[in-house]
Design a protein around this motif. Structure first.
Motif, PDB file in Angstrom:
ATOM      1  N   CYS A 152       0.831  -1.211   0.000  1.00 32.63           N
ATOM      2  CA  CYS A 152       0.000   0.000   0.000  1.00 32.63           C
ATOM      3  C   CYS A 152       0.864   1.260   0.000  1.00 32.63           C
ATOM      4  CB  CYS A 152      -0.952  -0.018   1.207  1.00 32.63           C
ATOM      5  SG  CYS A 152      -2.280   1.191   1.056  1.00 32.63           S
ATOM      6  N   GLY A 153       1.896   1.254  -0.854  1.00 38.35           N
ATOM      7  CA  GLY A 153       2.630   2.486  -1.146  1.00 38.35           C
ATOM      8  C   GLY A 153       1.864   3.233  -2.228  1.00 38.35           C
ATOM      9  N   ILE A 154       2.477   4.300  -2.746  1.00 38.29           N
ATOM     10  CA  ILE A 154       1.770   5.137  -3.726  1.00 38.29           C
ATOM     11  C   ILE A 154       1.394   4.342  -4.983  1.00 38.29           C
ATOM     12  CG2 ILE A 154       3.906   6.048  -4.780  1.00 38.29           C
ATOM     13  CD1 ILE A 154       0.918   8.281  -4.228  1.00 38.29           C
ATOM     14  N   SER A 155       2.214   3.360  -5.396  1.00 38.65           N
ATOM     15  CA  SER A 155       1.885   2.625  -6.631  1.00 38.65           C
ATOM     16  C   SER A 155       0.689   1.710  -6.409  1.00 38.65           C
ATOM     17  CB  SER A 155       3.094   1.819  -7.130  1.00 38.65           C
ATOM     18  OG  SER A 155       3.513   0.889  -6.159  1.00 38.65           O
ATOM     19  N   GLY A 156       0.630   1.064  -5.239  1.00 37.56           N
ATOM     20  CA  GLY A 156      -0.512   0.191  -4.950  1.00 37.56           C
ATOM     21  C   GLY A 156      -1.798   1.003  -4.816  1.00 37.56           C
TER      22      GLY A 156
ATOM     23  N   ALA B 265      10.461  10.004   0.977  1.00 42.17           N
ATOM     24  CA  ALA B 265      10.468  10.951  -0.146  1.00 42.17           C
ATOM     25  C   ALA B 265      10.363  12.384   0.366  1.00 42.17           C
ATOM     26  CB  ALA B 265       9.319  10.634  -1.092  1.00 42.17           C
ATOM     27  N   ASN B 266      11.116  13.258  -0.267  1.00 43.71           N
ATOM     28  CA  ASN B 266      11.262  14.636   0.185  1.00 43.71           C
ATOM     29  C   ASN B 266      10.580  15.640  -0.733  1.00 43.71           C
ATOM     30  OD1 ASN B 266      13.212  15.235   2.458  1.00 43.71           O
ATOM     31  ND2 ASN B 266      13.530  16.993   1.119  1.00 43.71           N
ATOM     32  N   TRP B 267      10.956  15.563  -2.018  1.00 48.07           N
ATOM     33  CA  TRP B 267      10.524  16.572  -2.979  1.00 48.07           C
ATOM     34  C   TRP B 267       9.581  15.986  -4.028  1.00 48.07           C
ATOM     35  CZ3 TRP B 267      15.927  16.019  -1.963  1.00 48.07           C
ATOM     36  CH2 TRP B 267      16.504  17.072  -1.250  1.00 48.07           C
ATOM     37  N   ILE B 268       8.832  16.876  -4.673  1.00 56.90           N
ATOM     38  CA  ILE B 268       8.260  16.517  -5.977  1.00 56.90           C
ATOM     39  C   ILE B 268       9.363  16.891  -6.952  1.00 56.90           C
ATOM     40  CG2 ILE B 268       6.460  16.939  -7.684  1.00 56.90           C
ATOM     41  CD1 ILE B 268       4.614  17.895  -5.507  1.00 56.90           C
ATOM     42  N   HIS B 269       9.936  15.888  -7.605  1.00 56.27           N
ATOM     43  CA  HIS B 269      10.991  16.169  -8.581  1.00 56.27           C
ATOM     44  C   HIS B 269      10.339  16.617  -9.887  1.00 56.27           C
ATOM     45  CE1 HIS B 269      14.252  14.717  -6.181  1.00 56.27           C
ATOM     46  NE2 HIS B 269      13.806  13.485  -6.115  1.00 56.27           N
ATOM     47  N   GLY B 270      10.654  17.850 -10.322  1.00 58.28           N
ATOM     48  CA  GLY B 270      10.087  18.351 -11.572  1.00 58.28           C
ATOM     49  C   GLY B 270       8.597  18.639 -11.449  1.00 58.28           C
TER      50      GLY B 270
ATOM     51  N   ALA C 182       4.094  -3.438 -10.458  1.00 58.69           N
ATOM     52  CA  ALA C 182       4.140  -1.973 -10.430  1.00 58.69           C
ATOM     53  C   ALA C 182       5.143  -1.569  -9.352  1.00 58.69           C
ATOM     54  CB  ALA C 182       2.756  -1.415 -10.148  1.00 58.69           C
ATOM     55  N   GLY C 183       5.296  -0.264  -9.152  1.00 56.07           N
ATOM     56  CA  GLY C 183       6.280   0.233  -8.182  1.00 56.07           C
ATOM     57  C   GLY C 183       7.372   0.993  -8.912  1.00 56.07           C
ATOM     58  N   GLU C 184       8.070   1.852  -8.153  1.00 57.57           N
ATOM     59  CA  GLU C 184       9.054   2.729  -8.806  1.00 57.57           C
ATOM     60  C   GLU C 184      10.065   1.972  -9.671  1.00 57.57           C
ATOM     61  OE1 GLU C 184      12.451   2.967  -7.907  1.00 57.57           O
ATOM     62  OE2 GLU C 184      12.504   1.846  -6.029  1.00 57.57           O
ATOM     63  N   ALA C 185      10.449   0.765  -9.257  1.00 56.39           N
ATOM     64  CA  ALA C 185      11.482   0.015  -9.983  1.00 56.39           C
ATOM     65  C   ALA C 185      10.987  -0.505 -11.326  1.00 56.39           C
ATOM     66  CB  ALA C 185      11.971  -1.155  -9.137  1.00 56.39           C
ATOM     67  N   THR C 186       9.730  -0.298 -11.634  1.00 59.66           N
ATOM     68  CA  THR C 186       9.181  -0.801 -12.898  1.00 59.66           C
ATOM     69  C   THR C 186       8.902   0.336 -13.878  1.00 59.66           C
ATOM     70  OG1 THR C 186       6.816  -0.661 -12.355  1.00 59.66           O
ATOM     71  CG2 THR C 186       8.005  -2.616 -11.563  1.00 59.66           C
ATOM     72  N   HIS C 187       9.259   1.564 -13.506  1.00 55.09           N
ATOM     73  CA  HIS C 187       9.003   2.648 -14.473  1.00 55.09           C
ATOM     74  C   HIS C 187      10.193   2.776 -15.412  1.00 55.09           C
ATOM     75  CE1 HIS C 187       8.072   6.382 -16.439  1.00 55.09           C
ATOM     76  NE2 HIS C 187       6.818   6.175 -16.062  1.00 55.09           N
TER      77      HIS C 187
ATOM     78  N   THR D 263      11.417   7.449  -8.160  1.00 55.27           N
ATOM     79  CA  THR D 263      10.639   8.635  -7.761  1.00 55.27           C
ATOM     80  C   THR D 263       9.194   8.264  -7.399  1.00 55.27           C
ATOM     81  OG1 THR D 263       9.817   9.070  -9.991  1.00 55.27           O
ATOM     82  CG2 THR D 263      11.938  10.064  -9.401  1.00 55.27           C
ATOM     83  N   VAL D 264       8.530   9.234  -6.755  1.00 54.93           N
ATOM     84  CA  VAL D 264       7.114   9.051  -6.420  1.00 54.93           C
ATOM     85  C   VAL D 264       6.267   9.101  -7.695  1.00 54.93           C
ATOM     86  CG1 VAL D 264       5.155  10.056  -5.184  1.00 54.93           C
ATOM     87  CG2 VAL D 264       7.400   9.970  -4.077  1.00 54.93           C
ATOM     88  N   HIS D 265       6.603  10.027  -8.602  1.00 53.42           N
ATOM     89  CA  HIS D 265       5.768  10.107  -9.821  1.00 53.42           C
ATOM     90  C   HIS D 265       5.939   8.849 -10.676  1.00 53.42           C
ATOM     91  CE1 HIS D 265       9.490  12.399 -10.707  1.00 53.42           C
ATOM     92  NE2 HIS D 265       9.378  11.998 -11.952  1.00 53.42           N
ATOM     93  N   GLY D 266       7.152   8.270 -10.675  1.00 49.91           N
ATOM     94  CA  GLY D 266       7.360   7.011 -11.408  1.00 49.91           C
ATOM     95  C   GLY D 266       6.503   5.901 -10.820  1.00 49.91           C
ATOM     96  N   ALA D 267       6.478   5.836  -9.482  1.00 48.90           N
ATOM     97  CA  ALA D 267       5.694   4.793  -8.806  1.00 48.90           C
ATOM     98  C   ALA D 267       4.204   4.976  -9.095  1.00 48.90           C
ATOM     99  CB  ALA D 267       5.959   4.853  -7.299  1.00 48.90           C
ATOM    100  N   LEU D 268       3.727   6.209  -8.981  1.00 54.99           N
ATOM    101  CA  LEU D 268       2.309   6.502  -9.219  1.00 54.99           C
ATOM    102  C   LEU D 268       1.907   6.102 -10.647  1.00 54.99           C
ATOM    103  CD1 LEU D 268      -0.136   8.436  -7.931  1.00 54.99           C
ATOM    104  CD2 LEU D 268       0.611   9.900  -9.775  1.00 54.99           C
ATOM    105  N   LEU D 269       2.730   6.518 -11.604  1.00 62.35           N
ATOM    106  CA  LEU D 269       2.419   6.202 -13.012  1.00 62.35           C
ATOM    107  C   LEU D 269       2.421   4.690 -13.256  1.00 62.35           C
ATOM    108  CD1 LEU D 269       4.474   9.025 -14.774  1.00 62.35           C
ATOM    109  CD2 LEU D 269       1.985   8.744 -14.869  1.00 62.35           C
ATOM    110  N   SER D 270       3.296   3.971 -12.551  1.00 68.20           N
ATOM    111  CA  SER D 270       3.363   2.513 -12.762  1.00 68.20           C
ATOM    112  C   SER D 270       2.090   1.834 -12.248  1.00 68.20           C
ATOM    113  CB  SER D 270       4.602   1.929 -12.080  1.00 68.20           C
ATOM    114  OG  SER D 270       4.429   1.905 -10.678  1.00 68.20           O
TER     115      SER D 270
END
Ligand code: 6YU
Length: 493
Positions: free
Chosen positions: A12-16, A58-63, A458-463, A469-476
């Protein structure tokens, strides 16, 4: 939709959460998340520090700009400061390296080095990182790793470009390069830049926008997303121990998810979002049958190191009012040799410095120290008292102030978190874009006669290019949900 497919999401992280949100909005009614811990958010984790909140993960929204879905959601939920929303902020293209105002201290103490003196070294380093990122498209890289490439080029370029400057300034610039290598280890979550593949470094893509933070904490994003999911969708404290797929037995649902407590849950589709660090450690028991070899090799090739934070609070600042980052330069690090250190004795030498929590009116005087690699993993094994003592000695030495004492300290421990086993993914030596493709490939793989999309990832390692990143995880998470939505809309036709 024909029937009601049973979908289990592991983690239940951001990707899940993103996968569940998309599936529920797409009309799927039998979706559940199994989470090992007692909370949602995974590596998005906001903690208390005295009277303040700080980000443990996670600290920042990157970009932060229109293309970044985390930025768009944070804006929609009104979680950002007006400055972050401004068109100027969104339009800045920093290429992953924010132009922070530095203060520089050296290990000989009592001197605040003029920041101007470090810029030539900083410029050379940023240029070399840019060049490192170009080898991905070109191929034929001259060195296997970013670390080896940078060291070789710096020696050559320094001999040519800095030949007329005095020895002390040259030595200072070399120490700056050493320090920036340590900072880059933190950015990449790697022990050494010698472990980051030169040919793979450019796979990671940045987005425009000056990195921004969540004034009320990153977890605000999680809370907002969770509030839109049906209650009871997540089962907490429910670690999954094995995913049984591709069964030869005739049964209604092709997958069985086995939990630590022995419960077995039947499903049509499972979306696995556990971190790469967890997969590296537990893949052999987590899947029955085991993962196909090409997928396993990609799991092994991709890097997943450790980056930790050490928050330190003071009554009053020893840095300038406009300072955004403090660099700690060691006088004995001007030869660019890889530090073969006695980790137990000199682990703290790996800490490149501190970022300053801003704005001061909100945070007071809090620094965030950054430390990567095996030294960071060793730091996690020390008691809070030992870390406090080491940090106090370090700061006294670098400032030359023998009585400077932090008010309090808090550190993260991502390597020893049993459900994460490190911080985030980095492109290891010998990696290519194919490894990330393999990471996101579902099981059974294409060409099999069995029911498709039994196990999805899914998860950041699959983007493919926003890993780590958080956005990578979310998109995955959205990507895997969309695959199921499209699968069922096709099968209905
Ligand atoms: C970002 C940032 N940031 C700092 C630090 C860390 C990370 N990131 P999750 O792990 O969240 O969820 C999985 C869940 O699964 C979890 O809840 C587990 O408990 C559960 N689970 C595990 N096993 C299970 C089991 N068996 N059964 C059931 N459940 C199980 N990202 O955008 N900005 O500033 C930082 C930073 C210290 C640790 C970061 C940052 C990374 C993000 O936090 C991370 O990607 C996502 O939260 C992951 O979400 P998820 O859902 O995939 O997993 C070339 C090149 C360069 C590349 N690097 C560029 C730099 C960019 C990275 N920057 C990071 C910097 C910081 C400071």
């Amino acid at each position: 939709m024909s029937g009601t497919p049973k979908i289990v999401i592991i983690g239940c992280g951001i990707s899940g959460i993103a996968a569940a949100q998309r599936l529920v909005n797409g009309g799927f009614t039998d979706v559940r998340i199994l989470e090992a811990t007692a909370r949602s958010g995974g590596r998005i984790k906001t903690g208390r520090f005295g009277n303040n909140i700080v980000e443990i993960g996670a600290n920042w929204i990157h970009g932060p700009s229109e293309e970044n879905p985390v930025f768009c959601l944070a804006r929609q939920y009104k979680l950002l400061d007006p400055e972050a929303l401004s068109p100027e902020n969104q339009g800045m293209d920093i290429g992953g390296h924010p132009p922070w105002v530095p203060n520089v201290f050296s290990s000989s103490g009592d001197q605040l080095i003029n920041a101007e003196d470090i810029y030539p070294a900083q410029d050379m380093f940023v240029e070399l990182l840019y060049e490192s990122s170009q080898y991905q498209s070109q191929g034929g890289e001259p060195w296997p790793s970013v670390g080896e490439f940078i060291r070789s080029e710096v020696r050559q370029r320094a001999a040519e470009q800095w030949k007329d400057i005095d020895a002390a300034t040259r030595s200072l610039r070399m120490s700056v390069i050493s320090n920036l290598m340590k900072a880059e280890c933190c950015v990449n979550g790697a022990h050494s830049m010698d472990e980051v593949g030169l040919g793979a470094y450019g796979i990671y893509k940045t987005l425009p926008g000056l990195d921004c933070t969540f004034p009320g904490g990153y977890e605000g994003l999680i809370k907002n997303l969770m509030s839109e999911l049906p209650s009871g969708l997540v089962t907490y404290n429910r670690p999954v121990s094995c995913v049984h797929w591709n069964s030869s037995e005739q049964r209604e649902n092709p997958v069985v998810v086995e939990c630590d407590d022995g419960e077995k849950i039947a499903a049509d589709h499972v979306i696995v979002t556990v971190p790469l660090g967890y997969l590296k450690k537990h893949h052999s028991t987590l899947f029955r049958p085991p993962l196909p070899l090409h997928k396993l090799h990609s799991i092994q090739r991709l890097g997943f190191g450790t980056n930790n934070k050490i928050f330190v609070e003071f009554d009053s600042p020893f840095w300038d009012a406009d300072c955004e980052v403090i660099y700690l330069l060691w006088d004995d690090e001007d030869a660019l040799v890889q530090q073969v250190t006695d980790v137990q004795r000199s682990w703290l030498q790996k800490l490149f410095g501190f970022t300053v929590l801003k704005p001061t009116e909100r945070y007071g005087h809090i620094l965030c120290g950054w430390i990567a690699g095996h030294e960071s993993e060793y730091m996690e094994t020390l008691s809070e008292q030992e870390v406090t003592h080491a940090i106090t000695q370090l700061i006294r030495r670098f400032t030359g102030n023998p009585i400077l004492t932090p008010k309090r300290i808090l550190r993260s421990q991502w390597f020893h978190d049993p459900w994460t086993c490190g911080s985030y993914t980095c492109p290891g030596k010998g990696c290519s874009a194919q490894d990330l493709e393999n990471m996101m490939e579902s099981l059974p793989t294409k060409g099999s006669q069995s029911q498709p999309l039994q196990v999805m990832f899914a998860g950041e390692a699959t983007h493919p290019f926003y890993f780590s990143t958080v956005h990578g995880a979310l998109l995955s998470g959205w990507r895997e949900a969309d695959r199921l939505i499209s699968h069922y809309s096709k099968s209905k036709l």
